[in-house]
Design a protein around this motif. Structure first.
Motif, PDB file in Angstrom:
ATOM      1  N   HIS A  56      50.278  62.603  23.042  1.00  0.00           N
ATOM      2  CA  HIS A  56      49.078  62.685  22.202  1.00  0.00           C
ATOM      3  C   HIS A  56      47.983  61.721  22.668  1.00  0.00           C
ATOM      4  N   VAL A  57      47.712  61.733  23.944  1.00  0.00           N
ATOM      5  CA  VAL A  57      46.619  60.926  24.500  1.00  0.00           C
ATOM      6  C   VAL A  57      45.302  61.656  24.234  1.00  0.00           C
ATOM      7  N   ILE A  58      44.333  60.943  23.668  1.00  0.00           N
ATOM      8  CA  ILE A  58      43.061  61.560  23.322  1.00  0.00           C
ATOM      9  C   ILE A  58      41.927  60.972  24.160  1.00  0.00           C
ATOM     10  N   GLY A  59      40.740  61.588  24.033  1.00  0.00           N
ATOM     11  CA  GLY A  59      39.595  61.221  24.855  1.00  0.00           C
ATOM     12  C   GLY A  59      39.194  59.767  24.724  1.00  0.00           C
ATOM     13  N   GLU A  60      39.171  59.259  23.498  1.00  0.00           N
ATOM     14  CA  GLU A  60      38.766  57.869  23.290  1.00  0.00           C
ATOM     15  C   GLU A  60      39.673  56.912  24.054  1.00  0.00           C
ATOM     16  N   GLU A  61      40.953  57.247  24.134  1.00  0.00           N
ATOM     17  CA  GLU A  61      41.915  56.363  24.804  1.00  0.00           C
ATOM     18  C   GLU A  61      41.711  56.340  26.310  1.00  0.00           C
ATOM     19  N   VAL A  62      41.495  57.504  26.923  1.00  0.00           N
ATOM     20  CA  VAL A  62      41.304  57.515  28.381  1.00  0.00           C
ATOM     21  C   VAL A  62      39.959  56.907  28.744  1.00  0.00           C
ATOM     22  N   GLU A  63      38.941  57.169  27.924  1.00  0.00           N
ATOM     23  CA  GLU A  63      37.627  56.582  28.201  1.00  0.00           C
ATOM     24  C   GLU A  63      37.682  55.064  28.101  1.00  0.00           C
ATOM     25  N   HIS A  64      38.355  54.578  27.071  1.00  0.00           N
ATOM     26  CA  HIS A  64      38.479  53.130  26.899  1.00  0.00           C
ATOM     27  C   HIS A  64      39.227  52.500  28.066  1.00  0.00           C
ATOM     28  N   ALA A  65      40.351  53.120  28.455  1.00  0.00           N
ATOM     29  CA  ALA A  65      41.156  52.562  29.543  1.00  0.00           C
ATOM     30  C   ALA A  65      40.368  52.515  30.849  1.00  0.00           C
ATOM     31  N   LEU A  66      39.698  53.623  31.167  1.00  0.00           N
ATOM     32  CA  LEU A  66      38.975  53.700  32.440  1.00  0.00           C
ATOM     33  C   LEU A  66      37.752  52.790  32.451  1.00  0.00           C
ATOM     34  N   LEU A  67      36.951  52.862  31.420  1.00  0.00           N
ATOM     35  CA  LEU A  67      35.688  52.136  31.425  1.00  0.00           C
ATOM     36  C   LEU A  67      35.878  50.637  31.264  1.00  0.00           C
ATOM     37  N   THR A  68      36.921  50.211  30.544  1.00  0.00           N
ATOM     38  CA  THR A  68      37.201  48.779  30.424  1.00  0.00           C
ATOM     39  C   THR A  68      37.457  48.165  31.793  1.00  0.00           C
ATOM     40  N   VAL A  69      38.290  48.847  32.575  1.00  0.00           N
ATOM     41  CA  VAL A  69      38.614  48.345  33.921  1.00  0.00           C
ATOM     42  C   VAL A  69      37.414  48.495  34.856  1.00  0.00           C
ATOM     43  N   ALA A  70      36.738  49.645  34.779  1.00  0.00           N
ATOM     44  CA  ALA A  70      35.589  49.894  35.662  1.00  0.00           C
ATOM     45  C   ALA A  70      34.481  48.865  35.423  1.00  0.00           C
ATOM     46  N   ASN A  71      34.175  48.595  34.169  1.00  0.00           N
ATOM     47  CA  ASN A  71      33.112  47.626  33.861  1.00  0.00           C
ATOM     48  C   ASN A  71      33.475  46.231  34.326  1.00  0.00           C
ATOM     49  N   ALA A  72      34.744  45.880  34.198  1.00  0.00           N
ATOM     50  CA  ALA A  72      35.189  44.546  34.624  1.00  0.00           C
ATOM     51  C   ALA A  72      35.100  44.372  36.135  1.00  0.00           C
ATOM     52  N   GLU A  73      35.240  45.486  36.854  1.00  0.00           N
ATOM     53  CA  GLU A  73      35.263  45.392  38.321  1.00  0.00           C
ATOM     54  C   GLU A  73      33.991  45.918  38.977  1.00  0.00           C
ATOM     55  N   GLY A  74      32.985  46.243  38.188  1.00  0.00           N
ATOM     56  CA  GLY A  74      31.727  46.724  38.756  1.00  0.00           C
ATOM     57  C   GLY A  74      31.827  48.110  39.365  1.00  0.00           C
ATOM     58  N   VAL A  75      32.789  48.886  38.918  1.00  0.00           N
ATOM     59  CA  VAL A  75      32.971  50.252  39.417  1.00  0.00           C
ATOM     60  C   VAL A  75      32.133  51.208  38.571  1.00  0.00           C
ATOM     61  N   LYS A  76      31.449  52.152  39.220  1.00  0.00           N
ATOM     62  CA  LYS A  76      30.610  53.117  38.511  1.00  0.00           C
ATOM     63  C   LYS A  76      31.240  54.507  38.578  1.00  0.00           C
ATOM     64  N   ILE A  77      31.283  55.148  37.409  1.00  0.00           N
ATOM     65  CA  ILE A  77      31.893  56.467  37.280  1.00  0.00           C
ATOM     66  C   ILE A  77      30.809  57.511  37.059  1.00  0.00           C
ATOM     67  N   THR A  78      30.834  58.578  37.846  1.00  0.00           N
ATOM     68  CA  THR A  78      29.914  59.687  37.605  1.00  0.00           C
ATOM     69  C   THR A  78      30.494  60.654  36.578  1.00  0.00           C
ATOM     70  N   GLU A  79      31.709  61.053  36.785  1.00  0.00           N
ATOM     71  CA  GLU A  79      32.362  61.998  35.879  1.00  0.00           C
ATOM     72  C   GLU A  79      33.850  61.944  36.136  1.00  0.00           C
ATOM     73  N   PHE A  80      34.615  62.353  35.132  1.00  0.00           N
ATOM     74  CA  PHE A  80      36.062  62.395  35.343  1.00  0.00           C
ATOM     75  C   PHE A  80      36.704  63.328  34.336  1.00  0.00           C
ATOM     76  N   THR A  81      37.914  63.745  34.656  1.00  0.00           N
ATOM     77  CA  THR A  81      38.752  64.511  33.736  1.00  0.00           C
ATOM     78  C   THR A  81      40.208  64.214  34.059  1.00  0.00           C
ATOM     79  N   VAL A  82      41.068  64.476  33.087  1.00  0.00           N
ATOM     80  CA  VAL A  82      42.494  64.147  33.233  1.00  0.00           C
ATOM     81  C   VAL A  82      43.330  65.352  32.830  1.00  0.00           C
TER      82      VAL A  82
END
Length: 498
Positions: free
Chosen positions: A372-398
């Protein structure tokens, strides 16, 4: 024919007669349920806050009790968890079923002395209706296995806490205990891979006749059985295996492989249990619809799915629904959930009797393995790490990778970076750990070696734009879903992998 199978047939006949009394009068049964729920909870904190003494009918109920998800009820649940009585339901719960939340992490779903027997009765009646319809009962003489979570419980403020399947294990009827596997010693093993190995050792030489569980877990069990037996089909190992009971996830992605593993077709029963209540089960082999349990301590409401996010969506009782319409399912239960949005969508395929199929979730999600993984969870996981490391995301899906060419299944992330990470391996590991912290079920699946950590596929520049263009969905209100529970989008994106 053994004694148990002989006795089960009149028992099944009696159970079906009992079921028919509400099955043929489901709307009336629901009216009585609502009145009983209101009367039972009128002196609770929730009942007083929502004017239960003034409620005379469903129209009144809707005016006083709003639709809420877990977050909306959390201030009441927190009081119950803290040990307070008479908050959502009279007294204190027997248990809390621990499950995964959306923004709050862990959810604590109350199970009361009134609601707990309904879970057991529904599971029993699913089997009894099968016996009554088919006349097949020999399987009750053999061994039965229920692949489930650990029955080990913790205690918080005097209330036992565990996973629903583990709690249910403490309520298996005595007449099934001798037939039931695995043993307690095996059932409490936490590591899933180790546990399945132990279950294989315990069962491979037994006369297994009924097997029940979530399809991917059952498939893992079958694979290990076949490996240990030198490649035999399950039907060769368990010659009297005749009934498969499943629920929890969509079976269709697993059906072909499971049937191939068994080596022949066998009867199956689909069930729809949830921590919040046992909602429906397949009561006939002649159709796929699930009988909605209208007399199980739950008053159901239905919101047309396309109205769910409106300020004042239409709320319907059972007697007001239409066939072939997607509804968000709302529960009011004898454990104290009120106007509770469970997050599932259902569609009625019959009104006589009322039967449903589960059509999905209100939000995009992945639950190929019950996580039961939902959108808020994947967005939080990805963007938390990306923002901390200066990584920029254009788009993604899982999407889930259920049947990899080798190794364990996993979540496959398709990401188009505008500023990629310096080390994709390190980045993937951190995102996976962030998702585990956000979703307890996903954590359990990784820890239990049911899933391996996520895999990130780096996509070419403009991959998503080109994909949407190829589908005629570029621009407008069209969006790439963050999550899919199948491989359609993932397989299309495969051509854009760097």
């Amino acid at each position: 024919m053994g004694l148990k199978s002989i006795l089960s047939k009149p028992f099944a006949n009696y159970a079906v007669w009992q079921i028919s009394k509400w099955k043929n009068n489901a709307v009336s049964a629901q009216d009585k349920i609502l009145q009983n729920l209101i009367e039972s909870a009128k002196e609770t904190a929730f009942g007083k806050d929502h004017h239960f003494t003034e409620i005379k009918n469903y129209t009144d109920f809707k005016s006083f009790v709003p639709i809420r998800d877990y977050e909306g009820l959390k201030k009441y649940v927190d009081r119950v968890v803290a040990g307070e009585a008479d908050v959502l339901w009279k007294g204190k719960p027997l248990y809390f079923a621990k499950t995964s939340g959306t923004t709050s992490g862990v959810k604590y779903i109350p199970l009361s002395k009134e609601s707990m027997p309904e879970h057991i009765k529904a599971a029993r009646n699913a089997i009894l209706t099968y016996i009554n319809e088919t006349g097949k009962a020999d399987f009750v003489n053999g061994k039965m296995i229920f692949l489930q979570g650990s029955p080990t419980l913790s205690v918080k403020n005097g209330i036992n806490i565990g996973r629903l399947s583990g709690i249910v294990a403490h309520h298996v009827p005595k007449y099934l205990q001798k037939n039931r596997l695995p043993s307690l010693e095996t059932n409490i093993i936490e590591d899933w891979e180790e546990k399945v190995d132990a279950i294989v050792d315990e069962t491979i030489h037994e006369d297994m006749t009924l097997i029940s569980g979530i399809p991917p877990w059952v498939q893992m069990y079958f694979d290990k059985l076949s490996e240990k037996s030198g490649g035999q089909k399950i039907a060769e190992i368990f010659k009297n295996f005749s009934l498969f009971i499943y629920g929890g996830v969509n079976f269709e992605p697993y059906r072909a492989k499971i049937e191939q593993s068994i080596g022949r077709k066998i009867d199956s029963i689909e069930t729809y249990p949830a921590s919040e209540g046992f909602i429906a089960y397949q009561d006939s082999q002649k159709d796929k619809g699930l009988l909605l349990l209208a007399d199980a301590g739950i008053f159901y409401e239905f919101i047309p799915a396309d109205e769910y996010h409106n300020d004042k969506p239409t709320r319907l009782s059972l007697g007001e629904i239409e066939l072939d319409t997607n509804y968000a399912l709302i529960l009011n239960t004898n454990a104290g959930l009120w106007g509770y949005s469970i997050g599932d969508t259902v569609k009625f395929v019959s009104k006589n009797p009322y039967k449903i199929i589960v059509t999905g979730r209100i939000k995009h999600f992945i639950s190929a393995f019950g996580e039961h993984v939902i959108g808020e969870e994947v967005e939080h996981a990805l963007l938390t790490v990306a923002n901390a490391e200066g990584v920029k995301i254009t788009e993604f899906t899982v999407a889930p990778q259920v049947s990899p060419k080798e190794g364990l299944p996993y979540h496959e992330w398709f990401i188009e970076f505008s500023s990629p990470p310096k080390n994709i391996t390190s980045f993937s590991k951190k995102v996976d750990e962030a998702l585990q912290k956000k979703n307890i079920y996903y954590f359990d699946l990784i820890e239990g070696n049911i899933l391996k950590p996520l895999v990130i596929q780096i996509l070419q520049k403009d991959a998503f734009v080109n994909y949407m263009k190829s589908k005629g969905k570029l621009g407008g209100q069209n969006k790439v879903p963050r999550l899919s529970n199948d491989r359609d989008l993932a397989d299309d994106l495969g051509r854009y992998i760097v």
